[in-house]
Scaffold this motif. Structure first.
Motif, mmCIF file in Angstrom:
data_model
loop_
_atom_site.group_PDB
_atom_site.id
_atom_site.type_symbol
_atom_site.label_atom_id
_atom_site.label_comp_id
_atom_site.label_asym_id
_atom_site.label_seq_id
_atom_site.Cartn_x
_atom_site.Cartn_y
_atom_site.Cartn_z
ATOM 1 N N GLY A 205 0.844 -1.494 0.278
ATOM 2 C CA GLY A 205 0.122 0.205 -0.062
ATOM 3 C C GLY A 205 0.866 1.200 -0.523
ATOM 4 N N TYR A 206 2.017 1.420 -0.433
ATOM 5 C CA TYR A 206 2.752 2.599 -0.254
ATOM 6 C C TYR A 206 2.978 2.560 -1.360
ATOM 7 C CZ TYR A 206 4.923 1.160 4.465
ATOM 8 O OH TYR A 206 4.989 0.620 5.184
ATOM 9 N N ASP A 207 3.036 4.493 -1.675
ATOM 10 C CA ASP A 207 3.302 4.895 -3.151
ATOM 11 C C ASP A 207 4.686 5.160 -3.480
ATOM 12 O OD1 ASP A 207 3.740 6.767 -4.959
ATOM 13 O OD2 ASP A 207 2.807 8.580 -4.358
ATOM 14 N N ALA A 208 5.179 3.557 -3.494
ATOM 15 C CA ALA A 208 6.921 3.881 -4.056
ATOM 16 C C ALA A 208 7.286 3.688 -5.255
ATOM 17 C CB ALA A 208 7.203 2.547 -3.683
ATOM 18 N N GLU A 209 7.848 4.261 -5.628
ATOM 19 C CA GLU A 209 9.018 4.006 -6.942
ATOM 20 C C GLU A 209 10.516 4.697 -6.938
ATOM 21 O OE1 GLU A 209 7.209 7.429 -8.663
ATOM 22 O OE2 GLU A 209 7.626 9.347 -7.347
ATOM 23 N N LEU A 210 10.782 4.008 -7.986
ATOM 24 C CA LEU A 210 12.260 3.868 -8.530
ATOM 25 C C LEU A 210 13.128 4.954 -9.186
ATOM 26 C CD1 LEU A 210 12.557 0.355 -10.272
ATOM 27 C CD2 LEU A 210 13.348 0.480 -7.657
ATOM 28 N N GLY B 9 5.881 13.088 4.519
ATOM 29 C CA GLY B 9 6.322 13.110 3.405
ATOM 30 C C GLY B 9 7.181 12.392 3.008
ATOM 31 N N PRO B 10 8.115 13.002 1.687
ATOM 32 C CA PRO B 10 8.653 11.488 0.703
ATOM 33 C C PRO B 10 9.808 11.126 1.680
ATOM 34 C CG PRO B 10 9.265 14.013 0.158
ATOM 35 C CD PRO B 10 8.134 14.614 1.206
ATOM 36 N N LEU B 11 10.676 10.045 1.640
ATOM 37 C CA LEU B 11 11.759 9.244 1.894
ATOM 38 C C LEU B 11 12.531 8.155 0.868
ATOM 39 C CD1 LEU B 11 9.830 7.552 5.302
ATOM 40 C CD2 LEU B 11 11.024 9.871 4.916
ATOM 41 N N LEU C 298 15.338 7.808 5.096
ATOM 42 C CA LEU C 298 15.871 8.856 4.734
ATOM 43 C C LEU C 298 15.072 10.234 4.689
ATOM 44 C CD1 LEU C 298 19.614 8.730 4.008
ATOM 45 C CD2 LEU C 298 19.020 8.722 6.025
ATOM 46 N N ARG C 299 14.693 11.433 5.264
ATOM 47 C CA ARG C 299 13.771 11.616 4.651
ATOM 48 C C ARG C 299 14.444 13.094 3.512
ATOM 49 N NH1 ARG C 299 9.305 12.987 8.080
ATOM 50 N NH2 ARG C 299 8.948 14.821 6.238
ATOM 51 N N LEU C 300 13.333 12.958 2.464
ATOM 52 C CA LEU C 300 14.119 13.665 1.572
ATOM 53 C C LEU C 300 13.433 14.567 1.525
ATOM 54 C CD1 LEU C 300 13.564 11.141 -1.819
ATOM 55 C CD2 LEU C 300 15.471 12.291 -1.664
ATOM 56 N N ASP C 301 12.792 15.413 2.235
ATOM 57 C CA ASP C 301 12.086 17.412 2.084
ATOM 58 C C ASP C 301 13.149 17.716 3.156
ATOM 59 O OD1 ASP C 301 11.429 15.977 4.293
ATOM 60 O OD2 ASP C 301 9.422 16.022 4.236
ATOM 61 N N THR C 302 14.238 18.186 3.600
ATOM 62 C CA THR C 302 14.825 18.294 3.891
ATOM 63 C C THR C 302 16.419 18.363 4.083
ATOM 64 O OG1 THR C 302 15.687 19.051 6.632
ATOM 65 C CG2 THR C 302 15.272 16.385 6.127
ATOM 66 N N ALA C 303 17.269 19.094 4.290
ATOM 67 C CA ALA C 303 18.297 19.638 3.654
ATOM 68 C C ALA C 303 19.409 19.601 5.077
ATOM 69 C CB ALA C 303 18.640 20.783 2.516
ATOM 70 N N CYS D 73 15.017 20.406 -4.388
ATOM 71 C CA CYS D 73 15.177 18.807 -3.364
ATOM 72 C C CYS D 73 13.836 17.997 -4.021
ATOM 73 C CB CYS D 73 15.184 19.279 -1.859
ATOM 74 S SG CYS D 73 14.686 18.408 -0.707
ATOM 75 N N ALA D 74 13.359 17.192 -3.637
ATOM 76 C CA ALA D 74 12.055 16.056 -3.494
ATOM 77 C C ALA D 74 11.366 16.797 -3.106
ATOM 78 C CB ALA D 74 12.726 14.386 -3.005
ATOM 79 N N VAL D 75 11.214 17.745 -2.903
ATOM 80 C CA VAL D 75 9.875 18.345 -1.820
ATOM 81 C C VAL D 75 9.207 19.290 -3.931
ATOM 82 C CG1 VAL D 75 8.777 20.227 -1.305
ATOM 83 C CG2 VAL D 75 10.461 19.054 0.407
ATOM 84 N N THR D 76 9.792 19.078 -4.811
ATOM 85 C CA THR D 76 9.731 20.165 -5.853
ATOM 86 C C THR D 76 9.782 18.734 -6.881
ATOM 87 O OG1 THR D 76 11.384 20.819 -6.617
ATOM 88 C CG2 THR D 76 10.037 22.418 -4.982
#
Length: 325
Positions: free
Chosen positions: A123-128, A156-158, A172-177, A213-216
């Motif tokens: 049920g996760y939204d996962a992509e390579l 958030g995206p991981l 790891l969180r992709l939405d933070t620097a 960043c992965a946020v955008t």
């Protein structure tokens, strides 16, 4: 594709759980996914038994952390197929058969490819995602050098990566620097163009400079571990088949790390790592202390079975180091 798999403490119980077989399905012989992009329920159950995790009640971050670290503990990062003369096939059926039915490991395309399928089925939204690994000389590797997984969650995206050898134990969180300290090291994401210029990614208010960043999802990111770049991550989603050319190069080129070395490695329950590199067994404790010993040739098969849960009918042939000129 990880090129480093440092060793850890010896541990055997988590690598030898009985998992049963993956149900065969002639209709899926070509390895294509279901229309929903998910595995069958019985295949999911077999995979979860393989890594010793119960089916999560909900696909949340806490469950993802358990799945991630248990995958690292039970499914080795290994390139034995390259030195056994086995073809590495990037299809759903081939990955399931190798990792779940045959109780083997693999390298990034196989491990993260299979993990993404499992997450999708849960049920996760996962992509390579595709990455290029930094070499010892600081140069980037070939396109499609590495495969990792982006997981979009309500929090958030991981970045999930169970196929890079010595790396993060948890997503790891992709939405933070900001720096993310965890048992595998201190990790940080930096916009690729800014890292090249030597600039910091974080802004004064804790935001992300330039929107890279992965946020955008608009720019490549360099993944740093303890301040050193590990690989450059492209944010465009990829299909498993996109990595076939990279996989072919990794398994055939004399310049590939995987044709030049023989490795089998996994995380241990206490956060250490064990690695069999050729005939050298390396055990590294969580504090970084390590021991090494040579495994006699007639004990290699037993070592793979005991420490990694891998049963082979013959030992892989270790590569011969090139002659210095």
């Amino acid at each position: 594709m990880g090129t480093e798999a440092n060793a850890g403490r010896n541990g055997t119980t988590d690598a030898t759980t009985d998992v049963g077989a993956v149900p065969a399905d002639p209709a899926r012989a070509e390895g294509t996914l279901h229309a929903e992009g998910a595995l069958r329920a019985e295949e999911v159950d077999a995979y979860l038994r393989r890594i010793g995790v119960e089916r999560p009640a909900v696909p949340d971050v806490e469950a993802l952390r358990r799945l991630h670290v248990q995958h690292l503990r039970t499914v080795p990062f290994e390139n034995l197929s390259v030195h056994l003369g086995e073809e590495i096939v990037l299809t759903e059926r081939a990955l399931l058969d190798k990792i779940v039915r045959d109780r083997r490991g693999g390298f990034c395309y196989e491990l993260n490819g299979a993990f993404a399928m499992l997450l999708t089925a849960l049920g996760y939204d996962a992509e390579l995602l595709s990455g290029r690994v930094y070499g010892p000389d600081g140069r980037l590797g070939i396109p499609y050098d590495h495969a990792a997984v982006r997981v979009r969650t309500a929090d958030g995206p991981l970045l999930a990566d169970v196929g890079f050898g010595r790396h993060s134990h948890y997503p790891l969180r992709l939405d933070t620097a900001e720096e993310q300290a965890e048992p595998g090291g201190a990790f940080r994401f930096v916009a690729a163009d800014e890292f090249a210029a030597g600039d910091e990614l974080a802004t004064a208010d804790g935001g992300v400079a330039s929107g890279e960043c992965a946020v955008t999802g608009t720019g490549d990111l360099d993944v740093l571990r303890d301040g050193a770049p590990q690989y450059r991550l492209e944010m465009r989603p990829r299909a498993l088949g996109d990595f076939e050319a990279g996989c072919w190069w990794q398994t055939t080129s004399p310049k590939s790390h995987f044709t030049q070395s023989l490795v089998c490695s996994r995380l241990t329950d206490d956060g250490g790592r064990i690695t069999l590199s050729g005939r050298t067994f390396v055990s590294t404790a969580p504090d970084g202390s390590r021991t090494e010993r040579e495994i006699p040739e007639d004990e290699l098969l037993a070592a793979y079975r005991t420490h990694f849960g891998i049963t082979l009918d013959r030992a892989p042939v270790a590569p011969v180091p090139p002659t210095p000129r």
